[in-house]
Scaffold this motif. Structure first.
Motif, PDB file in Angstrom:
ATOM      1  N   UNK A   1       0.825  -1.204   0.000  1.00 23.62           N
ATOM      2  CA  UNK A   1       0.000   0.000   0.000  1.00 23.62           C
ATOM      3  C   UNK A   1       0.865   1.262   0.000  1.00 23.62           C
ATOM      4  N   UNK A   2       2.011   1.219   0.685  1.00 22.57           N
ATOM      5  CA  UNK A   2       2.912   2.363   0.698  1.00 22.57           C
ATOM      6  C   UNK A   2       3.474   2.621  -0.692  1.00 22.57           C
ATOM      7  N   UNK A   3       3.856   1.563  -1.418  1.00 22.95           N
ATOM      8  CA  UNK A   3       4.362   1.766  -2.779  1.00 22.95           C
ATOM      9  C   UNK A   3       3.272   2.289  -3.700  1.00 22.95           C
ATOM     10  N   UNK A   4       2.037   1.823  -3.521  1.00 24.29           N
ATOM     11  CA  UNK A   4       0.921   2.367  -4.301  1.00 24.29           C
ATOM     12  C   UNK A   4       0.721   3.845  -4.016  1.00 24.29           C
ATOM     13  N   UNK A   5       0.810   4.238  -2.742  1.00 23.86           N
ATOM     14  CA  UNK A   5       0.637   5.640  -2.374  1.00 23.86           C
ATOM     15  C   UNK A   5       1.761   6.501  -2.941  1.00 23.86           C
TER      16      UNK A   5
ATOM     17  N   UNK B   1       3.485   5.912  -5.699  1.00 23.43           N
ATOM     18  CA  UNK B   1       3.227   6.055  -7.128  1.00 23.43           C
ATOM     19  C   UNK B   1       2.097   7.048  -7.380  1.00 23.43           C
ATOM     20  N   UNK B   2       1.045   7.019  -6.552  1.00 29.85           N
ATOM     21  CA  UNK B   2      -0.075   7.927  -6.704  1.00 29.85           C
ATOM     22  C   UNK B   2       0.362   9.368  -6.453  1.00 29.85           C
ATOM     23  N   UNK B   3       1.203   9.578  -5.438  1.00 24.13           N
ATOM     24  CA  UNK B   3       1.700  10.914  -5.151  1.00 24.13           C
ATOM     25  C   UNK B   3       2.607  11.418  -6.273  1.00 24.13           C
ATOM     26  N   UNK B   4       3.411  10.544  -6.856  1.00 31.01           N
ATOM     27  CA  UNK B   4       4.280  10.939  -7.962  1.00 31.01           C
ATOM     28  C   UNK B   4       3.450  11.329  -9.175  1.00 31.01           C
ATOM     29  N   UNK B   5       2.303  10.693  -9.360  1.00 34.53           N
ATOM     30  CA  UNK B   5       1.418  11.046 -10.478  1.00 34.53           C
ATOM     31  C   UNK B   5       0.890  12.461 -10.316  1.00 34.53           C
ATOM     32  N   UNK B   6       0.506  12.855  -9.112  1.00 32.78           N
ATOM     33  CA  UNK B   6      -0.052  14.169  -8.864  1.00 32.78           C
ATOM     34  C   UNK B   6       1.001  15.245  -8.743  1.00 32.78           C
ATOM     35  N   UNK B   7       2.237  14.888  -8.705  1.00 38.03           N
ATOM     36  CA  UNK B   7       3.311  15.851  -8.617  1.00 38.03           C
ATOM     37  C   UNK B   7       3.509  16.445  -9.978  1.00 38.03           C
TER      38      UNK B   7
END
Length: 47
Positions: free
Chosen positions: A35-39, A41-47
Motif C-alpha cells: 500500500x505504501x508503494x501504491x501511495x 506512485x499515486x503521489x508521484x502522479x499528482x506531482x
C-alpha cells in the motif's frame, strides 16, 4: 526528537515487526509495504 524518544520509537517498531512475524508470518507488513508503494506512485502522479 531526543535520543530517548528515537530509541523508544525504534523499539516499538521492532516489537511490532517481531509480533507480526511471529503471529502473521509478516503478512501485515507485506500488505502495508504494498500500500505504501501504491501511495508513493499515486503521489508521484499528482506531482
Amino acid at each position: 526528537m531526543t535520543n530517548q524518544i528515537a530509541l523508544a520509537l525504534g523499539a516499538l517498531i521492532l516489537i511490532g515487526l517481531c509480533g507480526d512475524w511471529l503471529m502473521n508470518d509478516l503478512s501485515a507488513t507485506l500488505f502495508l509495504s504494498r500500500k505504501l508503494t501504491d501511495m508513493i506512485e499515486w503521489m508521484a502522479f499528482w506531482r
